[in-house]
Design a protein around this motif. Structure first.
Motif, PDB file in Angstrom:
ATOM      1  N   LEU A  38     -11.720  -6.556  41.732  1.00 22.59           N
ATOM      2  CA  LEU A  38     -10.664  -6.716  40.743  1.00 22.59           C
ATOM      3  C   LEU A  38      -9.853  -6.295  40.561  1.00 22.59           C
ATOM      4  O   LEU A  38      -9.805  -4.875  39.824  1.00 22.59           O
ATOM      5  N   LYS A  39      -9.017  -6.251  40.418  1.00 25.85           N
ATOM      6  CA  LYS A  39      -8.011  -5.715  40.712  1.00 25.85           C
ATOM      7  C   LYS A  39      -7.004  -5.261  38.945  1.00 25.85           C
ATOM      8  O   LYS A  39      -7.104  -4.266  38.412  1.00 25.85           O
ATOM      9  N   THR A  40      -7.005  -6.487  38.344  1.00 24.61           N
ATOM     10  CA  THR A  40      -6.438  -6.350  36.725  1.00 24.61           C
ATOM     11  C   THR A  40      -6.966  -7.032  35.895  1.00 24.61           C
ATOM     12  O   THR A  40      -7.391  -8.294  36.796  1.00 24.61           O
ATOM     13  N   HIS A  41      -6.985  -6.975  34.546  1.00 23.19           N
ATOM     14  CA  HIS A  41      -8.010  -8.613  33.833  1.00 23.19           C
ATOM     15  C   HIS A  41      -7.376  -8.215  33.322  1.00 23.19           C
ATOM     16  O   HIS A  41      -6.892  -6.938  31.916  1.00 23.19           O
ATOM     17  N   GLN A  42      -6.698  -9.672  32.047  1.00 25.04           N
ATOM     18  CA  GLN A  42      -6.127  -9.723  31.018  1.00 25.04           C
ATOM     19  C   GLN A  42      -6.516 -10.843  29.978  1.00 25.04           C
ATOM     20  O   GLN A  42      -6.511 -11.915  30.302  1.00 25.04           O
ATOM     21  N   LEU A  43      -6.864 -11.103  29.133  1.00 33.11           N
ATOM     22  CA  LEU A  43      -7.007 -11.580  28.300  1.00 33.11           C
ATOM     23  C   LEU A  43      -5.707 -11.730  26.902  1.00 33.11           C
ATOM     24  O   LEU A  43      -5.911 -10.948  25.917  1.00 33.11           O
ATOM     25  N   ASP A  44      -5.316 -13.528  27.138  1.00 27.60           N
ATOM     26  CA  ASP A  44      -4.361 -13.817  25.887  1.00 27.60           C
ATOM     27  C   ASP A  44      -5.589 -14.819  25.181  1.00 27.60           C
ATOM     28  O   ASP A  44      -5.098 -15.948  25.431  1.00 27.60           O
ATOM     29  N   LEU A  45      -5.068 -14.215  23.488  1.00 27.88           N
ATOM     30  CA  LEU A  45      -5.558 -15.014  22.485  1.00 27.88           C
ATOM     31  C   LEU A  45      -4.216 -15.560  21.846  1.00 27.88           C
ATOM     32  O   LEU A  45      -3.591 -14.525  21.687  1.00 27.88           O
ATOM     33  N   SER A  46      -4.889 -16.671  20.777  1.00 29.97           N
ATOM     34  CA  SER A  46      -3.003 -17.480  20.427  1.00 29.97           C
ATOM     35  C   SER A  46      -3.869 -18.610  20.181  1.00 29.97           C
ATOM     36  O   SER A  46      -4.924 -18.932  19.964  1.00 29.97           O
ATOM     37  N   LYS A  47      -3.287 -19.116  18.703  1.00 31.53           N
ATOM     38  CA  LYS A  47      -3.241 -19.778  17.812  1.00 31.53           C
ATOM     39  C   LYS A  47      -1.850 -20.917  17.390  1.00 31.53           C
ATOM     40  O   LYS A  47      -0.888 -20.918  17.351  1.00 31.53           O
ATOM     41  N   GLN A  48      -2.110 -21.935  17.592  1.00 30.75           N
ATOM     42  CA  GLN A  48      -0.860 -23.263  17.134  1.00 30.75           C
ATOM     43  C   GLN A  48      -0.711 -22.650  15.911  1.00 30.75           C
ATOM     44  O   GLN A  48      -0.472 -21.788  14.962  1.00 30.75           O
ATOM     45  N   ASP A  49       1.370 -23.082  16.256  1.00 35.94           N
ATOM     46  CA  ASP A  49       1.901 -22.562  15.191  1.00 35.94           C
ATOM     47  C   ASP A  49       2.489 -23.013  14.478  1.00 35.94           C
ATOM     48  O   ASP A  49       2.083 -24.700  14.583  1.00 35.94           O
ATOM     49  N   ASP A  50       3.263 -23.819  13.582  1.00 37.35           N
ATOM     50  CA  ASP A  50       4.058 -24.338  13.199  1.00 37.35           C
ATOM     51  C   ASP A  50       5.031 -25.087  13.364  1.00 37.35           C
ATOM     52  O   ASP A  50       4.863 -26.380  12.836  1.00 37.35           O
ATOM     53  N   ILE A  51       5.493 -25.067  14.317  1.00 39.67           N
ATOM     54  CA  ILE A  51       6.014 -26.000  14.999  1.00 39.67           C
ATOM     55  C   ILE A  51       5.659 -26.269  16.500  1.00 39.67           C
ATOM     56  O   ILE A  51       6.531 -27.039  17.370  1.00 39.67           O
ATOM     57  N   GLY A  52       4.723 -25.736  16.864  1.00 40.74           N
ATOM     58  CA  GLY A  52       3.503 -26.973  17.804  1.00 40.74           C
ATOM     59  C   GLY A  52       3.483 -25.836  19.125  1.00 40.74           C
ATOM     60  O   GLY A  52       2.818 -26.067  20.325  1.00 40.74           O
ATOM     61  N   GLY A  53       3.969 -24.508  18.894  1.00 40.88           N
ATOM     62  CA  GLY A  53       4.211 -23.327  19.827  1.00 40.88           C
ATOM     63  C   GLY A  53       2.718 -22.838  19.417  1.00 40.88           C
ATOM     64  O   GLY A  53       1.916 -23.308  18.878  1.00 40.88           O
ATOM     65  N   PHE A  54       2.841 -21.412  20.262  1.00 43.99           N
ATOM     66  CA  PHE A  54       1.262 -20.571  20.051  1.00 43.99           C
ATOM     67  C   PHE A  54       1.876 -19.559  19.946  1.00 43.99           C
ATOM     68  O   PHE A  54       3.154 -19.414  20.127  1.00 43.99           O
ATOM     69  N   GLU A  55       1.218 -18.667  19.103  1.00 48.79           N
ATOM     70  CA  GLU A  55       1.703 -17.522  18.566  1.00 48.79           C
ATOM     71  C   GLU A  55      -0.031 -16.351  18.988  1.00 48.79           C
ATOM     72  O   GLU A  55      -0.854 -17.211  19.023  1.00 48.79           O
ATOM     73  N   PRO A  56       0.942 -14.999  19.312  1.00 47.06           N
ATOM     74  CA  PRO A  56      -0.564 -14.748  19.390  1.00 47.06           C
ATOM     75  C   PRO A  56      -1.303 -14.082  18.274  1.00 47.06           C
ATOM     76  O   PRO A  56      -1.335 -13.758  17.066  1.00 47.06           O
ATOM     77  N   VAL A  57      -2.839 -13.988  18.758  1.00 58.03           N
ATOM     78  CA  VAL A  57      -4.080 -13.399  17.565  1.00 58.03           C
ATOM     79  C   VAL A  57      -4.013 -12.269  18.527  1.00 58.03           C
ATOM     80  O   VAL A  57      -4.767 -12.502  19.267  1.00 58.03           O
ATOM     81  N   TYR A  58      -5.291 -11.857  17.222  1.00 57.55           N
ATOM     82  CA  TYR A  58      -5.970 -10.372  17.664  1.00 57.55           C
ATOM     83  C   TYR A  58      -7.234 -10.281  17.375  1.00 57.55           C
ATOM     84  O   TYR A  58      -8.226  -9.202  18.176  1.00 57.55           O
ATOM     85  N   SER A  59      -8.197 -11.635  17.121  1.00 61.94           N
ATOM     86  CA  SER A  59      -9.229 -11.864  16.533  1.00 61.94           C
ATOM     87  C   SER A  59     -10.029 -13.059  17.210  1.00 61.94           C
ATOM     88  O   SER A  59      -8.987 -13.840  17.301  1.00 61.94           O
ATOM     89  N   TYR A  60     -10.983 -13.377  17.802  1.00 60.65           N
ATOM     90  CA  TYR A  60     -11.843 -14.311  18.165  1.00 60.65           C
ATOM     91  C   TYR A  60     -11.765 -15.562  16.676  1.00 60.65           C
ATOM     92  O   TYR A  60     -11.775 -16.436  16.961  1.00 60.65           O
ATOM     93  N   LYS A  61     -11.723 -14.684  15.541  1.00 56.55           N
ATOM     94  CA  LYS A  61     -11.229 -15.368  14.138  1.00 56.55           C
ATOM     95  C   LYS A  61     -10.593 -16.865  14.537  1.00 56.55           C
ATOM     96  O   LYS A  61     -11.357 -18.069  13.898  1.00 56.55           O
ATOM     97  N   ASN A  62      -9.848 -16.366  14.458  1.00 55.67           N
ATOM     98  CA  ASN A  62      -8.374 -17.108  14.142  1.00 55.67           C
ATOM     99  C   ASN A  62      -7.768 -17.415  15.595  1.00 55.67           C
ATOM    100  O   ASN A  62      -6.898 -18.551  15.251  1.00 55.67           O
ATOM    101  N   THR A  63      -8.743 -17.449  16.862  1.00 53.46           N
ATOM    102  CA  THR A  63      -8.412 -18.145  17.981  1.00 53.46           C
ATOM    103  C   THR A  63      -8.310 -19.912  18.155  1.00 53.46           C
ATOM    104  O   THR A  63      -9.451 -20.207  17.793  1.00 53.46           O
TER     105      THR A  63
END
Length: 179
Positions: A38-63
């Motif tokens: 494994l060279k690298t790994h990255q986890l990107d968490l997000s939730k849906q915003d008001d206009i249908g896109g995704f915005e980043p979040v930083y905890s599993y609680k809102n993911t």
């Protein structure tokens, strides 16, 4: 009978030597193994915003959505072509026992369809002799299976390798502390 063997002793010895050399060379060329790192790994968490896109979040609680991106190196140290099949992402508990697995997606096959991106599953990989192959792999998690990420102590990449006799053997090659 013994007289005939004595007459052809040199020829029989030469043929036997050639035959043994061919067998030994075949086995020596086939030795070596596939190593996976494994060279690298990255986890990107997000939730849906008001206009249908995704915005980043930083905890599993809102993911609501997560993407795990892995850059993995595969190396074949033998002098013959090797094939690995059934490449999967394994979820491991604190005792490193697998409790869930999923196929990984190959980022090189990404296609933009409608409002999203579709990637093909990586089913097999042909590894040329003495070559390093770097693959960008990923897996997307939705609200329904985010709990798997939260509960995982370790993640691993497993695969099956075809042996000389044609049988497949399962290998878990990489495991890394995740949470």
């Amino acid at each position: 009978m013994i007289d005939i063997l004595r007459e052809f002793q040199a020829i029989i010895g030469t043929l036997l030597g050639v035959f043994l050399t061919l067998i030994t060379t075949h086995f020596l060329r086939s030795t070596g193994r596939v190593t996976v790192r494994l060279k690298t790994h990255q986890l990107d968490l997000s939730k849906q915003d008001d206009i249908g896109g995704f915005e980043p979040v930083y905890s599993y609680k809102n993911t609501e959505n997560a993407r795990l991106n892995l850059v993995v190196e595969f190396y074949n140290s033998s002098e013959t072509m090797k094939t690995i099949d059934d490449i999967k992402l394994e979820f491991l508990d604190n005792k490193k026992k697998s409790y869930f697995s999923t196929k990984l997606k190959d980022s090189e096959t990404a296609k933009r369809l409608g409002g999203g991106i579709q990637m093909d599953e990586i089913t097999h990989l042909n590894l040329e002799p003495k070559r390093l192959v770097v693959k960008d792999l990923s897996q997307r998690f939705t609200r329904e299976n985010i709990l798997l990420l939260q509960q995982s102590e370790y993640l691993a990449i497993s695969y099956k390798k075809r042996k000389l006799n044609g049988k497949l053997s399962r290998k878990i090659s990489i495991d890394f502390k995740f949470n």
